[in-house]
Design an enzyme around this catalytic site. Structure first.
Site, short mmCIF file in Angstrom:
data_model
loop_
_atom_site.label_atom_id
_atom_site.label_comp_id
_atom_site.label_asym_id
_atom_site.label_seq_id
_atom_site.Cartn_x
_atom_site.Cartn_y
_atom_site.Cartn_z
CE LYS A 113 -4.16 -1.74 0.09
NZ LYS A 113 -5.20 -1.44 -0.93
CG ASP A 121 -3.90 -0.81 -4.06
OD1 ASP A 121 -4.27 0.15 -4.78
OD2 ASP A 121 -4.68 -1.52 -3.42
CD GLU A 148 -4.89 -2.99 -6.77
OE1 GLU A 148 -5.98 -2.95 -6.15
OE2 GLU A 148 -4.04 -3.89 -6.60
CG ASP A 190 -9.38 -2.24 -6.91
OD1 ASP A 190 -10.50 -2.76 -7.15
OD2 ASP A 190 -8.93 -2.15 -5.76
CE LYS A 239 -10.11 -5.14 -4.20
NZ LYS A 239 -9.94 -3.98 -3.30
#
Length: 323
Positions: free
Chosen positions: A89, A119, A145, A173, A197
């Protein structure tokens, strides 16, 4: 949560048990009913319809490193066992580029041969994304991402990186799961791959359709699910015709508790496909306070009512209206 992730320290979810197994309804509290309805459709699919036939029984997964100080990276990685890929992250509010660079460098030091992806959750603008990804490219990024929040921005970041010869792929995403048209990012040529997801897309079958129509490689990821929700992610990863990247489904390791004693966590860099059932003792141990139960049950009734009148429904079984 063991550490703060996505800005939260506590994760709530409502579990449903149907004739085909367990489903998880866990949209984040701030999500409106329309968005939350896709999560409920996914839970109903799991509990009442089951999953498609798998093409593989072992799913490679990445470790996930939250926006922790670089000194905590070894501790986080230790929870995942053997690791071949890591998602880190970055762009956390209140942190700096230096924090991101040091965190990524700490992962690379700990795992010299692992695939590394970052991400940003849309946390940069175009200029920041290009500048940061150019600097981070030296560690050998597999992909970045959602570096910026919108599709036009993704396309511009991708164009600038390519023009500069910076070898960082762009993954979408939020620009898939939060758009009314999840195929828009693919049609715009704004990404090299998709992060999908299950719950936010309305279930395994709907996610398979989106990936097939997009024509891009896909990485299956979680939404901070319990093992029940992870099982749906594994079902999608198992059913995809191709699975070129390790999946972000090892996130139960970030939770301080779970609803299964034999949690779906990585073993030797992968999770084997198996059925799940919530443990009654753990359900009691981690039960939410009564006022939160009331809040979730009211939300369930409201979202179920919304779902009955939309095309998002996976085929609602009769007689399952929430009591």
């Amino acid at each position: 949560m063991r550490v703060k992730f996505r800005g939260i320290l506590h994760r709530e979810a409502l579990l449903l048990e149907g004739p085909r197994g367990w489903g998880e309804f866990g949209p984040f509290p701030e999500y409106a009913d329309a968005e939350a309805s896709r999560w409920l459709a996914s839970a109903i699919e799991a509990g009442w319809h089951g999953f498609p036939k798998p093409l593989r029984t072992s799913i490679p997964v990445n470790a996930t490193v939250p926006a922790v100080p670089a000194s905590q990276v070894p501790e986080v990685l230790a929870r995942f066992g053997r690791v071949d890929a890591v998602k880190i992250k970055v762009a956390e509010r209140g942190q700096s580029l230096t924090d991101d660079v040091e965190r990524v460098a700490a992962v690379r030091t700990a795992l010299p041969k692992a695939a590394i992806r970052v991400d940003a959750n849309g946390g940069w603008d175009v200029a920041e994304a290009v500048r940061t990804l150019t600097r981070l490219a030296d560690v050998g990024l597999e992909y970045a991402e959602q570096p910026v929040p919108d599709i036009d921005g993704l396309a511009e970041v991708r164009r600038r990186l390519r023009a500069a010869g910076t070898p960082v792929l762009i993954a979408a995403d939020e620009s898939v799961r939060k758009e009314e048209d999840p195929l828009k990012v693919a049609r715009a040529g704004a990404a090299d791959l998709l992060v999908v997801k299950v719950a936010p897309l309305g279930g395994v079958r709907r996610a398979l359709e989106i990936v097939g129509q997009a024509g891009l490689p896909a990485v299956v990821s979680s939404a901070l699910d319990t093992s029940v929700g992870i099982r749906a992610g594994l079902a999608l990863a198992a059913a995809l015709p191709e699975l070129p990247y390790a999946c972000g489904l090892g996130t139960v390791s970030l939770l301080a508790g779970d609803v299964m004693r034999d949690s779906l966590v990585p073993d030797d860099g992968a999770i084997r496909l198996r059925d799940v059932a919530a443990d009654q003792g753990l359900l009691a141990e981690f039960a939410a306070p009564s006022h939160r139960v009331d809040w979730w049950m009211e939300r369930l009734r409201r979202v179920y009512g919304y779902l009955q009148f939309t095309e998002a429904s996976p085929g609602l079984p009769p007689g399952v209206a929430p009591r």
